[in-house]
Design a protein around this motif. Structure first.
Motif, PDB file in Angstrom:
ATOM      1  N   ALA A  16      26.174  30.947   0.032  1.00 41.44           N
ATOM      2  CA  ALA A  16      26.079  30.056  -1.118  1.00 41.44           C
ATOM      3  C   ALA A  16      26.900  28.788  -0.909  1.00 41.44           C
ATOM      4  N   LEU A  17      28.115  28.945  -0.433  1.00 44.18           N
ATOM      5  CA  LEU A  17      28.976  27.787  -0.204  1.00 44.18           C
ATOM      6  C   LEU A  17      28.434  26.901   0.913  1.00 44.18           C
ATOM      7  N   GLY A  18      27.988  27.516   1.998  1.00 40.41           N
ATOM      8  CA  GLY A  18      27.437  26.748   3.106  1.00 40.41           C
ATOM      9  C   GLY A  18      26.178  25.992   2.727  1.00 40.41           C
TER      10      GLY A  18
ATOM     11  N   GLY B 254      20.956  18.344   1.999  1.00 35.93           N
ATOM     12  CA  GLY B 254      20.555  17.079   2.581  1.00 35.93           C
ATOM     13  C   GLY B 254      20.761  17.008   4.087  1.00 35.93           C
ATOM     14  N   ARG B 255      21.173  18.092   4.697  1.00 35.51           N
ATOM     15  CA  ARG B 255      21.390  18.110   6.141  1.00 35.51           C
ATOM     16  C   ARG B 255      20.295  18.959   6.803  1.00 35.51           C
ATOM     17  N   GLY B 256      20.249  18.906   8.103  1.00 35.67           N
ATOM     18  CA  GLY B 256      19.244  19.653   8.845  1.00 35.67           C
ATOM     19  C   GLY B 256      19.528  21.144   8.830  1.00 35.67           C
TER      20      GLY B 256
ATOM     21  N   ASP C  77      22.540  22.239  10.935  1.00 34.67           N
ATOM     22  CA  ASP C  77      23.808  21.913  10.282  1.00 34.67           C
ATOM     23  C   ASP C  77      24.105  22.875   9.135  1.00 34.67           C
ATOM     24  N   ARG C  78      23.090  23.200   8.351  1.00 33.18           N
ATOM     25  CA  ARG C  78      23.276  24.160   7.260  1.00 33.18           C
ATOM     26  C   ARG C  78      23.672  25.521   7.805  1.00 33.18           C
ATOM     27  N   GLY C  79      23.025  25.949   8.889  1.00 31.45           N
ATOM     28  CA  GLY C  79      23.370  27.230   9.507  1.00 31.45           C
ATOM     29  C   GLY C  79      24.798  27.248  10.004  1.00 31.45           C
ATOM     30  N   ALA C  80      25.223  26.147  10.623  1.00 31.00           N
ATOM     31  CA  ALA C  80      26.607  26.063  11.105  1.00 31.00           C
ATOM     32  C   ALA C  80      27.592  26.086   9.941  1.00 31.00           C
ATOM     33  N   LEU C  81      27.264  25.382   8.864  1.00 28.48           N
ATOM     34  CA  LEU C  81      28.155  25.385   7.695  1.00 28.48           C
ATOM     35  C   LEU C  81      28.227  26.773   7.056  1.00 28.48           C
ATOM     36  N   ILE C  82      27.105  27.470   7.001  1.00 29.40           N
ATOM     37  CA  ILE C  82      27.104  28.830   6.455  1.00 29.40           C
ATOM     38  C   ILE C  82      28.019  29.716   7.291  1.00 29.40           C
TER      39      ILE C  82
END
Length: 86
Positions: free
Chosen positions: A27-29, A35-37, A40-45
């Motif tokens: 949820a946080l990621g 708005g990112r690819g 990038d979303r996977g890395a943030l998660i």
């Protein structure tokens, strides 16, 4: 499934905490990755989940060290104390 497959209360609680941390990390990621690819979303998660897990393990470690005072000697365990292990 026989009795050998049954989980104890501690294992069940651990799995529940892991699932909660995974959901919170996702949820946080996803929120931070708007708005990112996809990569990038996977890395943030992954980074959010990893940070939450490390925070939880640090809290558990400090609690365990406080409960077993004398085993490690303090709640601030670091690599300077490794000579006590030998």
């Amino acid at each position: 499934m026989g009795a050998e497959w049954e989980l104890g209360a501690e294992a069940g609680g651990s799995l529940l905490l892991c699932a909660a941390l995974l959901a919170a990390g996702c949820a946080l990621g996803l929120r931070l990755g708007r708005g990112r690819g996809a990569a990038d979303r996977g890395a943030l998660i992954w980074l959010c989940y990893d940070a939450l897990v490390h925070f939880a393990l640090e809290r558990v470690g400090k609690t365990t060290n406080q409960e077993s005072a004398g085993v490690l000697g303090s709640t601030e365990w670091n690599f300077k104390n490794t000579d006590k292990l030998l």
